[in-house]
Design a protein around this motif. Structure first.
Motif, PDB file in Angstrom:
ATOM      1  N   THR A   1       0.923  -1.252  -0.032  1.00  0.00           N
ATOM      2  CA  THR A   1       0.023  -0.125  -0.060  1.00  0.00           C
ATOM      3  C   THR A   1       0.939   1.332  -0.157  1.00  0.00           C
ATOM      4  O   THR A   1       0.370   2.467  -0.220  1.00  0.00           O
ATOM      5  CB  THR A   1      -0.831   0.068   1.265  1.00  0.00           C
ATOM      6  OG1 THR A   1       0.022   0.029   2.516  1.00  0.00           O
ATOM      7  CG2 THR A   1      -1.788  -1.284   1.348  1.00  0.00           C
TER       8      THR A   1
ATOM      9  N   GLN B   1      -5.160   3.401   4.974  1.00  0.00           N
ATOM     10  CA  GLN B   1      -5.670   4.554   4.605  1.00  0.00           C
ATOM     11  C   GLN B   1      -6.524   4.210   3.208  1.00  0.00           C
ATOM     12  O   GLN B   1      -6.164   4.665   2.042  1.00  0.00           O
ATOM     13  CB  GLN B   1      -4.731   5.740   4.260  1.00  0.00           C
ATOM     14  CG  GLN B   1      -4.072   6.218   5.633  1.00  0.00           C
ATOM     15  CD  GLN B   1      -5.203   6.998   6.453  1.00  0.00           C
ATOM     16  OE1 GLN B   1      -5.495   8.132   6.178  1.00  0.00           O
ATOM     17  NE2 GLN B   1      -5.595   6.684   7.408  1.00  0.00           N
ATOM     18  N   SER B   2      -7.651   3.669   3.625  1.00  0.00           N
ATOM     19  CA  SER B   2      -8.527   3.007   2.196  1.00  0.00           C
ATOM     20  C   SER B   2      -9.057   4.035   1.103  1.00  0.00           C
ATOM     21  O   SER B   2      -8.861   3.590  -0.070  1.00  0.00           O
ATOM     22  CB  SER B   2      -9.872   2.166   2.912  1.00  0.00           C
ATOM     23  OG  SER B   2      -9.478   1.084   3.702  1.00  0.00           O
ATOM     24  N   HIS B   3      -9.124   5.331   1.846  1.00  0.00           N
ATOM     25  CA  HIS B   3      -9.446   6.288   0.608  1.00  0.00           C
ATOM     26  C   HIS B   3      -8.309   6.631  -0.324  1.00  0.00           C
ATOM     27  O   HIS B   3      -8.830   7.128  -1.494  1.00  0.00           O
ATOM     28  CB  HIS B   3      -9.821   7.567   1.427  1.00  0.00           C
ATOM     29  CG  HIS B   3      -8.602   8.235   2.029  1.00  0.00           C
ATOM     30  ND1 HIS B   3      -7.852   7.590   3.301  1.00  0.00           N
ATOM     31  CD2 HIS B   3      -8.278   9.498   2.121  1.00  0.00           C
ATOM     32  CE1 HIS B   3      -7.281   8.645   3.462  1.00  0.00           C
ATOM     33  NE2 HIS B   3      -7.247   9.475   3.080  1.00  0.00           N
TER      34      HIS B   3
ATOM     35  N   LEU C   1      -7.790   1.781  -1.729  1.00  0.00           N
ATOM     36  CA  LEU C   1      -8.931   0.856  -2.213  1.00  0.00           C
ATOM     37  C   LEU C   1      -9.901   1.646  -3.036  1.00  0.00           C
ATOM     38  O   LEU C   1      -9.958   2.762  -3.258  1.00  0.00           O
ATOM     39  CB  LEU C   1      -9.504   0.358  -0.808  1.00  0.00           C
ATOM     40  CG  LEU C   1      -8.732  -0.427   0.182  1.00  0.00           C
ATOM     41  CD1 LEU C   1      -9.917  -1.118   1.123  1.00  0.00           C
ATOM     42  CD2 LEU C   1      -8.148  -1.626  -0.539  1.00  0.00           C
TER      43      LEU C   1
ATOM     44  N   LEU D   1     -13.429  -2.575  -2.537  1.00  0.00           N
ATOM     45  CA  LEU D   1     -12.609  -3.370  -1.515  1.00  0.00           C
ATOM     46  C   LEU D   1     -11.308  -3.805  -2.349  1.00  0.00           C
ATOM     47  O   LEU D   1     -10.521  -4.424  -1.573  1.00  0.00           O
ATOM     48  CB  LEU D   1     -13.159  -4.122  -0.622  1.00  0.00           C
ATOM     49  CG  LEU D   1     -14.426  -3.609   0.218  1.00  0.00           C
ATOM     50  CD1 LEU D   1     -14.956  -4.537   1.130  1.00  0.00           C
ATOM     51  CD2 LEU D   1     -13.915  -2.419   0.905  1.00  0.00           C
TER      52      LEU D   1
ATOM     53  N   LEU E   1      -7.777  -3.518  -4.004  1.00  0.00           N
ATOM     54  CA  LEU E   1      -6.450  -2.862  -4.098  1.00  0.00           C
ATOM     55  C   LEU E   1      -6.261  -2.165  -5.338  1.00  0.00           C
ATOM     56  O   LEU E   1      -6.196  -2.838  -6.302  1.00  0.00           O
ATOM     57  CB  LEU E   1      -5.224  -3.551  -3.654  1.00  0.00           C
ATOM     58  CG  LEU E   1      -3.910  -2.932  -3.351  1.00  0.00           C
ATOM     59  CD1 LEU E   1      -4.051  -2.000  -2.111  1.00  0.00           C
ATOM     60  CD2 LEU E   1      -2.902  -3.917  -3.031  1.00  0.00           C
TER      61      LEU E   1
ATOM     62  N   PHE F   1      -9.226  -6.205   0.590  1.00  0.00           N
ATOM     63  CA  PHE F   1      -9.097  -5.813   2.124  1.00  0.00           C
ATOM     64  C   PHE F   1     -10.407  -6.042   2.735  1.00  0.00           C
ATOM     65  O   PHE F   1     -11.364  -5.350   1.857  1.00  0.00           O
ATOM     66  CB  PHE F   1      -8.392  -4.793   2.501  1.00  0.00           C
ATOM     67  CG  PHE F   1      -6.882  -4.754   2.286  1.00  0.00           C
ATOM     68  CD1 PHE F   1      -6.271  -4.990   3.466  1.00  0.00           C
ATOM     69  CD2 PHE F   1      -6.292  -4.575   1.141  1.00  0.00           C
ATOM     70  CE1 PHE F   1      -4.796  -4.921   3.223  1.00  0.00           C
ATOM     71  CE2 PHE F   1      -4.879  -4.485   0.717  1.00  0.00           C
ATOM     72  CZ  PHE F   1      -4.042  -4.892   1.936  1.00  0.00           C
TER      73      PHE F   1
ATOM     74  N   THR G   1      -9.440  -1.994   7.120  1.00  0.00           N
ATOM     75  CA  THR G   1     -10.106  -1.159   6.091  1.00  0.00           C
ATOM     76  C   THR G   1     -10.290   0.300   6.690  1.00  0.00           C
ATOM     77  O   THR G   1     -10.607   1.347   6.070  1.00  0.00           O
ATOM     78  CB  THR G   1     -11.103  -1.604   5.158  1.00  0.00           C
ATOM     79  OG1 THR G   1     -12.273  -1.679   6.179  1.00  0.00           O
ATOM     80  CG2 THR G   1     -10.824  -2.946   4.593  1.00  0.00           C
TER      81      THR G   1
ATOM     82  N   THR H   1     -17.889  -6.008   5.778  1.00  0.00           N
ATOM     83  CA  THR H   1     -17.093  -5.808   4.433  1.00  0.00           C
ATOM     84  C   THR H   1     -16.364  -7.167   4.123  1.00  0.00           C
ATOM     85  O   THR H   1     -16.354  -7.447   2.929  1.00  0.00           O
ATOM     86  CB  THR H   1     -15.875  -4.994   5.265  1.00  0.00           C
ATOM     87  OG1 THR H   1     -15.230  -5.604   6.311  1.00  0.00           O
ATOM     88  CG2 THR H   1     -16.212  -3.479   5.178  1.00  0.00           C
TER      89      THR H   1
ATOM     90  N   ILE I   1     -15.124   4.884   3.759  1.00  0.00           N
ATOM     91  CA  ILE I   1     -13.734   4.674   3.749  1.00  0.00           C
ATOM     92  C   ILE I   1     -12.848   4.727   2.382  1.00  0.00           C
ATOM     93  O   ILE I   1     -11.687   4.792   2.542  1.00  0.00           O
ATOM     94  CB  ILE I   1     -13.431   3.511   4.415  1.00  0.00           C
ATOM     95  CG1 ILE I   1     -14.273   2.338   3.403  1.00  0.00           C
ATOM     96  CG2 ILE I   1     -14.197   3.065   5.590  1.00  0.00           C
ATOM     97  CD1 ILE I   1     -13.699   0.718   3.899  1.00  0.00           C
ATOM     98  N   THR I   2     -13.649   5.015   1.458  1.00  0.00           N
ATOM     99  CA  THR I   2     -12.826   4.821   0.141  1.00  0.00           C
ATOM    100  C   THR I   2     -13.067   6.209  -0.519  1.00  0.00           C
ATOM    101  O   THR I   2     -12.403   6.594  -1.718  1.00  0.00           O
ATOM    102  CB  THR I   2     -13.285   3.738  -0.718  1.00  0.00           C
ATOM    103  OG1 THR I   2     -14.820   3.828  -1.055  1.00  0.00           O
ATOM    104  CG2 THR I   2     -13.238   2.372  -0.163  1.00  0.00           C
TER     105      THR I   2
END
Length: 436
Positions: free
Chosen positions: A151, A317-319, A322, A326, A328, A336, A341, A352, A385-386
Motif C-alpha cells: 500500500t 488509508q483505504s481512501h 482501495l 474493496l 487494492l 481488504f 479497512t 465488509t 472509507i474509500t
C-alpha cells in the motif's frame, strides 16, 4: 482450478471464506492462532469476540441494527450464528461468546470447500488468483511490513488517534462561524466560539476528566502530533490556546474581533453530514467526553456518532489505496476487509467480509465486481472509507453516512425509519439485479 486465499480468521475473514465456499469455490482460510497468539485473543477459535459480547442493537433505526438486517439479507454467517447463540440483552444482540466462536469454527472446519490453515502468513502468497486480507487491528509485525509494501508505508497506521465525530444536524451553528485561518480556503471549517469564562469552565473539567486505562497490549506512546487533548491541557492553561483551540487568524463576523478560543470542526464527508473535532483525540472515557465536550456552546446538544480514542489499531488509508469494491488499486486481485479497512465494530467488520467475498465470486465468474448503493448502510460505510478526504478516521455504522431523504423530516426517529426502509428496499433490488 482457481485458488483463493483469505488471510485472517476473524469476523471479516470468516464471512468472506463462507461466502466464497457457499458460492461453490474452494478457499484456503489462514489463521495464525494457536501457532502465534495475539495479546488480545484468548482462544484458537475463529471469529472470537475479543471485547464486548454484543453486536449492538436489533433496531433498524440504529446504524448497527440496520447493518445487521442488511447482512441477514446477504446470508450472513455471523448474524445467523449470533441469533442462535444469543443471550438476554434487552434490545441488543448479545451472544455467549464461547458458543458463538466455537460454532463458527465448527461450521467452517466442516465445510467441504473451506481449508483452514493454522499458520502465520509472513509474506503475501503469490500462488493465488485472489487474496482477501482480513487480519484486523492486531495484524502481525511481519505481515504489516508486507502490507506496507503493498500500500505504501505512509498509508498504514498502527496507532489510531481519533477525534470525536458529530452529526451535523445536532450542532448549533449560531454559536460560531465558517472560516479558514487568515481567510485561506473557502470556509471549510466551522469554528465553535468560546468566551474566556466558557473556556475556563471547559478547561477545568477537561484536565480532571476520567480517562480510559490502557490495555495490557497498548503502550503509552503519544506522538507530539497526536497528543490527547487533555494531555496538552495539562501542560498549562494557555497551552490549548496556542494549539488545537487557538483563535489566531480568525475573526468572528458577529463581533469583528478574534474570539478568545475556538474549537474547529472539519467535514468528514462530502455532504457535510458529519463533522469531526480537529485535534481532539482523547483518552477520556466516553461519558466524560460527552459531558465535557458539550460544555462547548455550539455542541450543547451534540449527538456524537463516534467518540475519540487513541489505541493500538492497524488500519490502511483505504481512501488512498482501495476502490469501492474493496480491491487494492495497485493490484485488483487483492482485496481488504474488516477493521484493517477503517470500519469499526463487529457488524461492520463482518459486512465488509461479505462484500469482499461477493466481489471475489463475481470475478471468479468473469463478472464485474459490484459497488453497493450508498443508500444502504453497507454502501454508506464503504463509500466513507474509500471516497477522497484529507485523512481517514475509522468509522462505525451510523445514519449520518446515508444520503438525505428527498423531503425534510423533522422527527429524528421517523427520519431514520424512512432511511432504513429505503436502504432495505434498495438492497433487495440490488441483490435481485446482481444475482447475489
Amino acid at each position: 482450478m482457481k485458488k483463493i486465499a483469505v488471510i485472517g480468521g476473524g469476523l471479516a475473514g470468516s464471512e468472506a471464506a463462507y461466502k466464497i465456499a457457499e458460492g461453490g469455490y474452494y478457499v484456503d482460510l489462514f489463521e495464525m492462532r494457536p501457532e502465534k497468539n495475539t495479546p488480545a485473543h484468548r482462544t484458537e477459535n475463529l471469529a472470537e469476540l475479543v471485547c464486548s459480547n454484543s453486536l449492538g442493537s436489533f433496531d433498524i433505526t440504529t446504524g448497527s441494527g440496520l447493518l445487521k438486517e442488511e447482512m441477514r439479507l446477504l446470508g450472513s454467517l455471523i448474524v445467523k450464528t449470533a441469533e442462535e447463540c444469543k443471550v438476554p440483552a434487552g434490545g441488543a444482540l448479545a451472544v455467549d461468546r464461547n458458543k458463538f466462536s466455537k460454532k463458527i469454527t465448527e461450521i467452517l472446519e466442516s465445510h467441504p470447500r473451506v481449508n483452514i490453515i493454522r499458520e502465520e502468513v509472513k509474506k503475501i502468497p503469490e500462488n493465488y488468483d485472489f487474496i482477501i486480507i482480513a487480519t484486523g487491528p492486531l495484524t502481525s509485525e511481519d505481515l504489516s511490513k508486507e502490507i506496507q509494501k503493498l500500500t505504501g508505508a505512509e498509508y498504514l497506521y498502527f496507532y489510531d488517534a481519533v477525534a470525536p465525530t458529530i452529526d451535523a444536524e445536532t450542532i448549533d451553528f449560531s454559536k460560531g462561524f465558517w472560516a479558514d485561518r487568515y481567510g485561506k480556503g473557502e470556509g471549510d471549517y466551522f469554528n465553535c466560539v468560546l468566551t474566556e469564562e466558557e473556556y475556563d469552565l471547559f478547561y477545568n473539567e477537561l484536565i480532571k476528566g476520567e480517562q480510559v486505562p490502557l490495555k495490557e497490549f497498548e503502550k503509552a506512546v503519544f506522538f507530539e502530533g497526536c497528543l490527547p487533548i487533555e494531555e496538552i491541557g495539562r501542560r498549562g492553561k494557555q497551552t490549548l490556546l496556542f494549539g488545537p483551540m487557538k483563535p489566531v487568524g480568525l475573526v468572528d463576523p458577529k463581533t469583528g474581533k478574534q474570539p478568545y478560543a475556538v474549537v474547529q470542526l472539519r467535514k468528514e464527508n462530502r455532504e457535510g453530514t458529519l463533522l469531526s473535532m480537529v485535534g481532539f483525540q482523547t483518552k477520556l472515557k466516553y461519558p466524560e467526553q460527552k459531558r465535557i465536550f458539550r460544555l462547548i456552546p455550539a455542541l450543547r446538544e451534540a449527538s456524537f456518532v463516534r467518540l475519540g480514542s487513541i489505541h493500538r489499531n492497524t488500519f490502511i488509508q483505504s481512501h488512498k489505496v482501495l476502490n469501492p469494491t474493496l480491491q487494492l488499486k495497485k493490484n485488483p486481485k487483492i482485496l481488504f476487509a474488516g477493521q484493517i479497512t477503517g470500519v469499526e465494530g463487529y457488524s461492520a467488520s463482518g459486512a465488509t467480509g461479505i462484500v469482499a467475498g461477493i466481489n471475489v465470486l463475481k470475478m471468479l465468474r468473469n463478472e464485474n465486481p459490484v459497488v453497493f448503493p450508498e443508500t444502504t448502510m453497507i454502501g454508506g460505510l464503504i463509500k466513507y472509507i474509500t471516497e477522497p478526504k484529507e485523512e481517514l478516521q475509522p468509522m462505525n455504522p451510523n445514519f449520518s453516512l446515508l444520503p438525505n431523504l428527498d423531503k425534510k423530516i423533522k422527527n429524528k426517529r421517523l427520519r431514520k425509519q424512512l432511511k432504513a426502509e429505503r436502504a432495505l428496499k434498495d438492497l433487495k433490488e440490488f441483490i435481485e439485479k446482481n444475482h447475489l
